[in-house]
Design an enzyme around this catalytic site. Structure first.
Site: not given
Ligand code: XIL
Length: 381
Positions: A187, A228, A264, A292, A294
């Site tokens: 990020e 990422n 996400h 990641e 979802d």
């Molecule tokens: C999130 C986890 O899922 C949570 O359990 C934690 O509290 C906060 O982080 N982007 C990322 C991940 O790169 O590391 C994050 O994960 C979600 C957003």
């Protein structure tokens, strides 16, 4: 007929009835014994109770069995669930061939005080992955979140740089040859495409990104190194800026091997142009990965929303499968029983492939169907 002859014929009749009854009894015994053997599932030892076989677990197609060669299917994993929940472990081991620590490898968790490492949580996760023949995707080395308290913004740039370097080097060295890919920088960009205003940028300047990649490469030359980010799945100012950043880094010889797209997403919006976007990154010569995924649903999640969600999961898988440089697709948790979404996106939930009872949702079925039609199963399957 004399009394004697009557007695003798009565006893003959009695004998015949007894014999007949005996024969029927014997025949019944033979039939019962024979049918008993017919049901038996294995050799039985006379006089010992044969344990009945375990109830078969419900058979269903598993993502990991259907993925084409060269494309990994991963999930983020939660260390607590891994140690406490046997269903979680079973599904994890059978459905996925790659794992990412959801939190266990973040800086705050790995190095709670300077130079003191708490490897055990992440090590357990890696041990599980190795036993389950899974690869490990490392997440994450440099991020603006989850930096431990002891890292002070008041330090000099030299001190901060030395600490960052020591952290990257220690972590990548510890997991050398056990982690196939790392999110080296997570990020780094803002929504408008400028570099995100973080402690690292403010104190070290933009060069911290190239430095982190070089340090990671020196610590494990065979690990695949990724940058990422989120919100870069479609063509946008942010994804244009990421493309330029990766091009510039590679032009300078920085060992960036891949670009991770967090994905996400929301069920109400199908991603547009994802495959085309992945392709323009691939054209730079890097791998791409969905890191990641979802798909959150505005609650309550009814059948129509779950169908929309299924379409989004399917779209993302289809995009990855259509781009040869796409090396993996990772979901950010696989069960609604354990997802970060309700805690971070108020009013949303139901974001995963399986429901809270580990039952496959339409999204899982849609992915299986897509994989099945691409690569028909072998004979007898
Ligand atoms: C999130 C986890 O899922 C949570 O359990 C934690 O509290 C906060 O982080 N982007 C990322 C991940 O790169 O590391 C994050 O994960 C979600 C957003």
């Amino acid at each position: 007929m004399t009394a004697d002859s009557r007695r003798s014929s009565r006893s003959t009749l009695l004998l015949a009835v007894t014999l007949a009854l005996g024969a029927v009894l014997l025949a019944t015994l033979v039939v019962v014994t024979a049918s008993g053997h017919g049901r038996s599932t294995g050799p039985s030892v006379a006089g010992s109770a044969t344990p009945s076989p375990p109830a078969p677990t419900p058979e269903r197609d598993r993502l990991r069995d259907l993925m084409p060669p060269g494309v990994r299917i991963g999930t983020a994993i939660d260390g607590r669930a891994l140690s406490l929940d046997s269903t979680y472990r079973d599904v994890l081991a059978t459905e996925f061939d790659t794992v990412t620590a959801e939190n266990a490898m973040k800086w705050r968790n790995l190095e709670p005080s300077e130079g003191v490492y708490a490897w055990v949580g992440a090590d357990q996760l890696i041990d599980f992955a190795q036993r389950s023949r899974q690869s490990v995707y490392g997440h994450t080395l440099v991020w603006h979140n989850d930096v431990p308290q002891w890292v002070s913004p008041d330090w000099s740039p030299e001190r901060l740089r030395a600490v960052l370097r020591a952290h990257v080097t220690a972590v990548v060295s510890h997991y050398r040859d056990r982690v196939w890919a790392w999110d080296v920088v997570n990020e780094a960009l803002d929504e408008d495409g400028t570099l995100r205003d973080t402690l690292w940028l403010r104190k070290l300047g933009p060069g911290y990104i190239a430095d982190a990649f070089r340090w990671a490469h020196a610590a494990d030359p065979s690990a695949r190194l990724f940058i990422n980010d989120y919100g870069t799945e479609e063509r946008s100012r942010k994804s244009d800026a990421l493309l330029k950043l990766v091009r510039d880094l590679r032009a300078q010889g920085v060992p960036v091997d891949g670009v991770g797209f967090q994905a996400h997403l929301e069920s109400a919006r199908r991603p547009a142009g994802l495959a085309a976007n992945l392709r323009r990154f691939a054209a730079l010569g890097v791998s791409v990965a969905i890191t990641e995924l979802d798909v959150r649903v505005k609650l309550p999640a009814g059948p129509a929303q779950l169908r929309q969600q299924a379409a989004v999961y399917r779209d993302v898988l289809a995009a990855c499968l259509s781009v040869p440089a796409c090396v993996s697709l990772t979901v950010w948790g696989f069960t609604d029983a354990r997802s970060w979404i309700p805690g971070y996106h108020r009013g949303y939930g139901a974001a995963c492939l399986l429901d809270a009872q580990y039952r496959p949702k339409p999204a899982h079925t849609a992915m299986i169907e897509l994989l099945g039609t691409r690569r028909p199963r072998g004979p007898g399957a």
